[in-house]
Design a protein around this motif. Structure first.
Motif, PDB file in Angstrom:
ATOM      1  N   TYR B 283       0.783  -1.195   0.242  1.00 26.93           N
ATOM      2  CA  TYR B 283       0.222   0.212   0.136  1.00 26.93           C
ATOM      3  C   TYR B 283       0.884   1.251   0.033  1.00 26.93           C
ATOM      4  CZ  TYR B 283      -4.576  -1.961   1.941  1.00 26.93           C
ATOM      5  OH  TYR B 283      -5.787  -2.471   2.108  1.00 26.93           O
ATOM      6  N   GLY B 284       1.831   1.185   0.905  1.00 24.57           N
ATOM      7  CA  GLY B 284       2.457   2.535   1.371  1.00 24.57           C
ATOM      8  C   GLY B 284       3.444   2.751   0.009  1.00 24.57           C
ATOM      9  N   ALA B 285       4.165   1.616  -0.536  1.00 25.67           N
ATOM     10  CA  ALA B 285       4.915   1.874  -1.684  1.00 25.67           C
ATOM     11  C   ALA B 285       3.990   2.577  -2.779  1.00 25.67           C
ATOM     12  CB  ALA B 285       5.725   0.547  -1.963  1.00 25.67           C
ATOM     13  N   LEU B 286       3.037   1.904  -2.873  1.00 24.88           N
ATOM     14  CA  LEU B 286       2.126   2.211  -4.275  1.00 24.88           C
ATOM     15  C   LEU B 286       1.761   3.815  -4.141  1.00 24.88           C
ATOM     16  CD1 LEU B 286       0.554   1.130  -6.597  1.00 24.88           C
ATOM     17  CD2 LEU B 286      -1.101   0.662  -5.170  1.00 24.88           C
ATOM     18  N   MET B 287       1.331   4.068  -2.827  1.00 26.66           N
ATOM     19  CA  MET B 287       0.910   5.406  -2.620  1.00 26.66           C
ATOM     20  C   MET B 287       1.873   6.358  -2.858  1.00 26.66           C
ATOM     21  SD  MET B 287      -1.514   6.966  -0.580  1.00 26.66           S
ATOM     22  CE  MET B 287      -1.859   8.248   0.313  1.00 26.66           C
ATOM     23  N   MET B 288       3.041   6.041  -2.422  1.00 30.69           N
ATOM     24  CA  MET B 288       4.310   6.891  -2.543  1.00 30.69           C
ATOM     25  C   MET B 288       4.618   7.131  -3.979  1.00 30.69           C
ATOM     26  SD  MET B 288       7.079   6.572   0.367  1.00 30.69           S
ATOM     27  CE  MET B 288       7.168   4.864   0.493  1.00 30.69           C
ATOM     28  N   VAL B 289       4.506   5.823  -4.903  1.00 28.32           N
ATOM     29  CA  VAL B 289       4.638   5.928  -6.287  1.00 28.32           C
ATOM     30  C   VAL B 289       3.785   6.942  -6.935  1.00 28.32           C
ATOM     31  CG1 VAL B 289       4.839   4.588  -8.299  1.00 28.32           C
ATOM     32  CG2 VAL B 289       6.113   3.836  -6.223  1.00 28.32           C
ATOM     33  N   MET B 290       2.708   6.558  -6.722  1.00 29.01           N
ATOM     34  CA  MET B 290       1.501   7.342  -7.257  1.00 29.01           C
ATOM     35  C   MET B 290       1.635   8.876  -7.021  1.00 29.01           C
ATOM     36  SD  MET B 290      -0.052   5.099  -8.684  1.00 29.01           S
ATOM     37  CE  MET B 290      -1.596   6.097  -9.374  1.00 29.01           C
ATOM     38  N   ILE B 291       1.859   9.203  -5.876  1.00 29.76           N
ATOM     39  CA  ILE B 291       1.867  10.779  -5.455  1.00 29.76           C
ATOM     40  C   ILE B 291       3.094  11.361  -6.217  1.00 29.76           C
ATOM     41  CG2 ILE B 291       2.489  12.597  -3.581  1.00 29.76           C
ATOM     42  CD1 ILE B 291       0.588  10.464  -1.881  1.00 29.76           C
ATOM     43  N   VAL B 292       4.279  10.684  -6.187  1.00 25.56           N
ATOM     44  CA  VAL B 292       5.407  11.238  -7.015  1.00 25.56           C
ATOM     45  C   VAL B 292       5.152  11.311  -8.342  1.00 25.56           C
ATOM     46  CG1 VAL B 292       8.045  11.235  -7.129  1.00 25.56           C
ATOM     47  CG2 VAL B 292       7.127  10.680  -4.867  1.00 25.56           C
ATOM     48  N   PHE B 293       5.121  10.105  -9.144  1.00 26.57           N
ATOM     49  CA  PHE B 293       4.967   9.978 -10.542  1.00 26.57           C
ATOM     50  C   PHE B 293       3.637  10.280 -11.067  1.00 26.57           C
ATOM     51  CE2 PHE B 293       8.728   7.550  -8.784  1.00 26.57           C
ATOM     52  CZ  PHE B 293       9.723   8.160  -9.534  1.00 26.57           C
ATOM     53  N   TRP B 294       2.553   9.930 -10.565  1.00 28.83           N
ATOM     54  CA  TRP B 294       1.336   9.678 -11.144  1.00 28.83           C
ATOM     55  C   TRP B 294       0.248  10.222 -10.422  1.00 28.83           C
ATOM     56  CZ3 TRP B 294       0.452   4.176 -13.197  1.00 28.83           C
ATOM     57  CH2 TRP B 294      -0.187   4.333 -14.601  1.00 28.83           C
ATOM     58  N   GLN B 295       0.288  11.560 -10.129  1.00 27.97           N
ATOM     59  CA  GLN B 295      -0.898  12.358  -9.214  1.00 27.97           C
ATOM     60  C   GLN B 295      -2.069  12.201  -9.883  1.00 27.97           C
ATOM     61  OE1 GLN B 295       0.761  16.151  -8.555  1.00 27.97           O
ATOM     62  NE2 GLN B 295       2.316  15.379  -7.101  1.00 27.97           N
ATOM     63  N   LYS B 296      -2.355  11.942 -11.144  1.00 28.74           N
ATOM     64  CA  LYS B 296      -3.743  11.932 -11.532  1.00 28.74           C
ATOM     65  C   LYS B 296      -4.340  10.430 -11.239  1.00 28.74           C
ATOM     66  CE  LYS B 296      -3.846  15.534 -14.543  1.00 28.74           C
ATOM     67  NZ  LYS B 296      -4.235  16.158 -15.924  1.00 28.74           N
ATOM     68  N   GLY B 297      -3.662   9.565 -10.694  1.00 34.32           N
ATOM     69  CA  GLY B 297      -4.056   8.232 -10.259  1.00 34.32           C
ATOM     70  C   GLY B 297      -4.089   7.151 -11.726  1.00 34.32           C
ATOM     71  N   LEU B 298      -4.566   6.002 -11.156  1.00 33.84           N
ATOM     72  CA  LEU B 298      -4.676   5.005 -12.375  1.00 33.84           C
ATOM     73  C   LEU B 298      -5.616   5.184 -13.172  1.00 33.84           C
ATOM     74  CD1 LEU B 298      -4.385   1.739  -9.684  1.00 33.84           C
ATOM     75  CD2 LEU B 298      -2.614   2.646 -11.278  1.00 33.84           C
ATOM     76  N   ILE B 299      -6.565   5.964 -13.074  1.00 37.09           N
ATOM     77  CA  ILE B 299      -7.865   6.267 -13.521  1.00 37.09           C
ATOM     78  C   ILE B 299      -7.181   6.977 -14.799  1.00 37.09           C
ATOM     79  CG2 ILE B 299      -8.407   8.602 -12.713  1.00 37.09           C
ATOM     80  CD1 ILE B 299     -10.761   5.575 -13.786  1.00 37.09           C
TER      81      ILE B 299
END
Lengths: 230, 321
Positions: B283-299
């Motif tokens: 969870y935590g790792a995914l969250m960090m990756v998303m915030i840093v690289f992919w702020q618009k989210g998986l969608i």
């Protein structure tokens, strides 16, 4: 239409606006000029409800609006644009135009965009627009909400000469629709070209008022801008 | 048939298929899968509720567990007085709304300050639940009378109904001019106010709506799980889950929280048996990756779904303040 009576505002003892009064008639264009720090933007903020004055009164359309919230003042038909543009960057131009309160259909909104020359940008994100286009968009958001009076805060700053000519024409056309305009501006020929009347502020006070030619020849105004003769 | 028509028909077909699977799931899936589905529906409903104020309106609330917990306790108390479930659910939601009104003054603050206040707010409500023993039974917890029968079909269909209702509300808000104004104020409050948007009123209405839905889900949870205590329902973990799912899926979008809930449920089930603690790390790792690289989210992979249809529908929307 807009009456400001003896308005003052101090920030930590510094009188930013000192006993200023002004009157704008319906359909008029009033130019508000003065050196940096003269209190022009503070006066705008007071009129638009962003700042509460320490004393004095603002009346719009015969109604006292001093101290009302900015959104209430806007809903009465008194709108403003900002010196530093504030587009909703993550939204498209068309979406930006649908934020204000109006019951215009999409095609009517497109007409306003067409009037501003932004029709082709309707689906672009606002943050991707050029700076002059963002200024137009800000004006568009105001126009679409059927304003009676618009306060334009340095709308011409940062524009090149040909864009300034375009904006002069645009503002004349807006004014021709019966919309009253008060503009703060540093670019003198812009003010001269547009204003029916000019008011000059310096160090928080009104120092002159009259026709553009009169005012710009006034020794007090020259002193304020250029300083005392040695 | 234009490609637009085909696109709409394709979506409709997918929707009907999903609905058919969802509605018939307990008939052929085992209880394990049904339980996962119930958890998933709870998370979808919570994340979608949070997303309205936290994502669309951009007010980062860590306090939503307070609304959830309040709903849970209201149902537990109602159950002791033989109040019908439907009424208890609504009362749970309304109690959360009342609690959310306390937040009105906090809307003077923005950003970090607002986020910190919401944590304090959640902590206060938890402490009330701990110390108001005559009503809440304090730390010893509350045994809910007459909870749902385990393995029954009813709890599944009830939470599906709640989740669908939440999704409909979320869809309506996001695709309305109300939602557009929320997006506007999340980007620049002053600019929104200057063109007539009553920023605090908009935020308050949205928070109350969001709180109501969390309260209802909390009430359901109480009825479903059968035992609650302050640690379990007023835990900031609930708030974190709502936030994480929305961010991972895509903040402020309709499908974001749904997708986020799916991904998080999948991850936690994947590691549940082998290494439960690993799921939190992932969870935590995914969250960090998303915030840093992919702020618009998986969608944003499915950007077609993420883009609100600005042109369609907006004309018909009401324009009342």
């Amino acid at each position: 239409m807009l009456e400001v009576n003896g308005v003052s505002k101090s920030f930590r003892g510094l009188k930013a606006v000192n006993q200023v009064s002004l009157n704008v008639g319906k359909g008029e264009i009033l130019g508000l000029i003065g050196p940096n720090g003269a209190g022009k933007t503070t006066l705008f903020n007071i009129i638009a409800g962003r700042i509460k004055p320490d004393e004095g009164q603002v009346r719009f359309d015969g109604e006292v609006i001093t101290g009302l919230a900015p959104n209430i003042i806007a809903s009465k038909g008194l709108h403003r644009t900002h010196q530093i543009v504030k587009p909703f960057g993550e939204m498209t131009v068309l979406e930006n135009m649908l934020v204000p309160f109006h019951d215009k259909s999409s095609s009517e909104v497109m007409e306003v965009l067409d009037f501003l020359g932004l029709k082709g940008n309707a689906d672009d994100l606002a943050r991707n627009l050029t700076f002059p286009s963002q200024k137009k968009l800000e004006l568009g958001r105001v126009l679409v909400s059927n304003p009676k009076l618009i306060l334009l805060d340095e709308i011409a700053s940062g524009l090149n000469p040909s864009e300034i000519v375009e904006y002069i024409d645009l503002i004349k056309r807006i004014n021709a629709q019966g919309i009253t305009i008060v503009l703060v501006e540093h670019i003198m020929h812009f003010v001269k070209e547009l204003s029916h009347r000019v008011m000059v502020m310096d160090l928080g006070r009104k120092i002159a008022e009259g026709s553009p030619e009169q005012v710009l020849a006034d020794p007090a105004v020259l002193t304020a801008y250029l300083g005392e003769e040695a | 048939m234009t490609s637009q028509d085909r696109f709409v028909k394709g979506r409709l077909l997918v929707l009907i298929l999903v609905a058919a699977v969802v509605l018939t799931l307990p008939l052929y899936a085992n209880t394990y899968f049904t339980k996962i589905a119930i958890n998933l529906a709870i998370l979808v409903a919570l994340a979608s509720s949070w997303n309205l104020i936290g994502g669309v309106a951009g007010q980062l609330s860590f306090g939503h567990a307070a609304f959830f917990g309040t709903g849970a306790y209201v149902l537990a108390i109602c159950a002791d007085h033989q109040i019908p479930d439907v009424v208890s659910f609504v009362l749970g939601g309304l109690a959360a709304v009342v609690l959310s009104l306390v937040a009105y003054p906090t809307f003077r603050t923005k950003g970090t300050y607002f986020a910190i206040i919401t944590i304090a707010f959640l902590e206060s409500t938890r402490l009330i639940a701990v110390n108001w023993e005559s009503v809440t039974h304090g730390n010893s917890g509350y045994i809910v009378s007459d909870p749902y029968m385990p393995n029954a079909l009813l709890p599944y269909y009830v939470i599906i109904g709640i989740a669908v209702a939440v999704l409909i509300v979320s869809w309506c808000v996001i695709n309305s001019r109300f939602g557009l104004r929320l997006k506007a104020l999340s980007q620049d409050e002053h600019a929104a106010e200057d063109i007539g948007v009553s920023v605090r009123k908009y935020k308050m209405v949205t928070l109350a709506l969001s709180a109501f839905m969390c309260g209802v889900v909390g009430a359901y949870y109480s009825k479903y799980i059968g035992f609650i205590d302050p640690e379990s329902v007023f835990s900031i973990r609930w708030s974190f889950d709502m936030i994480m799912m929305s961010i991972i899926g895509g903040l402020g979008t309709f499908w974001g929280p749904v997708l986020g809930a799916l991904v998080l449920t999948f991850i936690s089930e994947l590691f549940r048996i082998t290494m439960p603690s690993l799921s939190l790390m992932v969870y935590g790792a995914l969250m960090m990756v998303m915030i840093v690289f992919w702020q618009k989210g998986l969608i944003s992979i499915f950007s077609r779904f993420a883009q609100p249809c600005a042109r369609q529908g907006l004309d018909q929307q009401s324009n009342k303040q």
